[in-house]
Design an enzyme around this catalytic site. Structure first.
Site, PDB file in Angstrom:
ATOM      1  N   ASP A 171      -7.001 -58.899  40.952  1.00 45.64           N
ATOM      2  CA  ASP A 171      -5.331 -59.066  41.277  1.00 45.64           C
ATOM      3  C   ASP A 171      -5.618 -57.889  41.602  1.00 45.64           C
ATOM      4  OD1 ASP A 171      -2.970 -59.868  40.840  1.00 45.64           O
ATOM      5  OD2 ASP A 171      -3.434 -60.125  38.422  1.00 45.64           O
ATOM      6  N   HIS A 204       0.176 -59.846  35.031  1.00 45.81           N
ATOM      7  CA  HIS A 204      -0.717 -59.134  35.726  1.00 45.81           C
ATOM      8  C   HIS A 204      -1.425 -58.452  34.827  1.00 45.81           C
ATOM      9  CE1 HIS A 204      -0.616 -62.139  38.781  1.00 45.81           C
ATOM     10  NE2 HIS A 204       1.340 -62.248  38.719  1.00 45.81           N
TER      11      HIS A 204
END
Length: 565
Positions: A205, A378
């Site tokens: 990610d 994130h």
């Protein structure tokens, strides 16, 4: 493994190749979708949507082009879901009718997907298979392992694909949260074990790859909620993503501690709260939840509202509250609004407009720029480094992010010692091929965006969007004329209709000049005996386009309509 399977695997190790094919999520935020092909077997990781940018006028959502998967549907063994956010599951109601293969996901992820399918495809039977962290399922030549990670939604997993060439590890969306709200820590132990044995490819990610340091724990938001509830004397209204169940849970528990009842506004928030509670992922203390109608009858210091609209979506509950169009609840001075999210790139203006409108109504508004009301789901740079160091991959592919984020993530990998030739910054549709001899780019497949407008999927293309843009900028001018089919003489008209160009009643002189131009064109065509309707329409468009630009410096869409009498 029997002798026949052993020979097949040994042959694959000598001659085989592994293909990694991103179909969405690279160079953009959203519509995450990745295909991995091993021999004649394909597995798909996630299939999400993204919300349209401003120039996509009238478009509801954007989904990935899965024509490659549809063309090779006999090879697709399953769709693997990492978690239940829209940008990872939202395209499935559009894709599964074309590609009804087994879908694997954790209980909450499939619960949210099931709700979407019931709403959008009533009666459709999908093959949904529930898995848990540490489970392993077989999909053709893949052994698919699920590994728990922390994110802003419960039940998020990374996916390890065990293949004849090695392990392909896809992190999904993750963060390193040492104090998660639900107490479920990222499975560092299993990730380290895979790293010890050797990870062939890591896909990680990249959303926060530009941000140094660490992402704060979700509990930080809970502490901010505590402070706001302690200070507020009126209603507290919290807008967040409906699927951010950890944040919803914290808001409900804080409201309970301060003696407030909680009501839910917004269809998606109502649906997600219901599903999460039914599946046991959301604790709703007895007597805390009330309907909006009842909340309106309570003293304002005893009320908290959970709602949607943190991205300023025009039809969301918060936006309609800000504009006074939400009939069930009116914003008044003394209300405290918490926008517990950061604007998705492209939504900044929408969110700013909603904040301004809420301030105009006398509310106190807290948002990410002025208060710690949001933390990301994130990983920042130090967490990304930790993932690379834990897994020690041979090849590295940054995913989930705009192009500059992928580049920055690749730079981090180089700083940690990965060889530049083993790092692939790809675009949607590019094939990354891994063989025993090395890795390389090996061509492309069809990939791009499919636009969904109402019930139409993919029927709005660049030409339609161009026309919508022209209509939005300069409007339309319709010229209607009736001609005799026998003589070609004008029987009626020309009549001129304007929408979005000029207000006819205030531009009568201009409209008369337009009619005169059309009459002159018709007279010339009759003289030349050039009575083909296509020719007349073309000349009307070209002549009026020049004339109107000279007079107004605008280029409206000109639509001639000729009727035969």
């Amino acid at each position: 493994m029997n002798a026949k399977e052993g020979r097949r695997w040994r042959n694959f190790l000598r001659n085989g190749k592994l293909q990694i094919i991103p179909l969405g999520g690279l160079g953009e935020i959203g519509k995450n979708c990745l295909a991995v092909r091993c021999g004649n077997d394909i597995v798909v990781i996630d299939c999400g949507l993204m919300f349209p940018e401003e120039e996509l006028l009238g478009i509801d959502v954007v989904i990935p082009d899965v024509s490659y998967l549809v063309e090779n549907r006999q090879m697709v063994r399953g769709i693997i879901l990492t978690h239940g956010h829209e940008d990872h599951i939202g395209a499935l109601p559009y894709v599964l009718p074309q590609l009804n293969v087994p879908v694997y996901g954790t209980r909450l992820t499939l619960g949210l997907l099931e709700g979407k399918l019931e709403e959008q495809l009533p009666g459709f039977k999908a093959d949904l298979r529930v898995v848990r962290p540490r489970d392993v399922v077989e999909c053709g030549c893949f052994k698919v392992e699920f590994i728990r990670v922390s994110h802003s939604i419960p039940d998020a997993v990374a996916v390890a694909l065990h293949t004849p060439l090695g392990v392909v590890l896809h992190t999904g969306d993750f963060k390193v949260d040492h104090t998660p709200v639900d107490g479920e820590l990222i499975d560092f132990h299993r990730l380290a074990q895979l790293g010890e044995k050797g990870v062939l490819v890591l896909l990680s990610d990249s959303t926060n790859a530009e941000h140094p340091g660490y992402t704060m724990s979700e509990r930080v938001v809970g502490e901010t909620f505590e402070e706001v509830f302690r200070r507020s004397r009126g209603r507290v209204i919290i807008a967040t993503f409906a699927t951010n169940i950890h944040r919803v849970q914290q808001a409900i528990l804080v409201a309970q501690r301060y003696g407030r009842k909680v009501a839910v506004a917004g269809r998606s928030m109502v649906n997600v709260v219901s599903i999460a509670h039914k599946l046991g992922y959301l604790n709703l203390p007895q007597g805390v939840m009330v309907e909006l109608e009842e909340a309106n009858r309570l003293p304002r210091h005893q009320v908290a509202i959970l709602t949607t609209g943190s991205q300023g979506e025009p039809m969301s509950a918060l936006t309609r509250m800000a504009t006074g169009e939400f009939k069930q609840l009116e914003i008044i001075p003394g209300d405290t609004i918490i926008i517990s999210a950061v604007p998705i790139p492209g939504n900044e203006k929408l969110v700013a407009r909603v904040v301004d409108q809420l301030f105009k109504r006398g509310a106190m508004v807290l948002y990410e720029a002025v208060s710690a009301v949001h933390v990301s789901g994130h990983p920042c740079q130090e967490e990304l480094k930790l993932m690379i160091n834990l897994t020690r991959p041979r090849y590295f592919i940054p995913v989930h992010g705009e192009y500059r984020m992928l580049i920055r993530h690749a730079e981090l990998a180089r700083e940690l010692g990965l060889r530049p030739e083993n790092i692939f910054v790809a675009e949607n549709g590019q094939i990354i091929e891994i063989t025993p001899k090395g890795g390389r780019f090996a061509g492309r497949v069809a990939a791009g965006r499919v636009l969904v407008d109402g019930l139409g999927v993919g029927d709005v293309g660049n030409i339609v969007l161009r026309d919508r843009k022209q209509l939005a900028q300069d409007g339309i001018l319709i010229v209607v004329v009736a001609l005799s089919q026998e003589t070609g003489q004008v029987v009626a008209g020309p009549d001129v209709i304007s929408r979005g160009f000029v207000y006819v009643r205030e531009a009568e002189a201009l409209m008369e000049e337009v009619k005169a131009q059309v009459r002159a064109i018709l007279d010339r065509c009759i003289e030349r005996k050039s009575l083909e309707w296509a020719t007349i329409k073309s000349e009307v468009r070209e002549t009026l386009s020049r004339f109107l630009y000279e007079r107004t410096r605008r280029r409206p869409m000109i639509l001639p309509i000729i009727m035969g009498v």
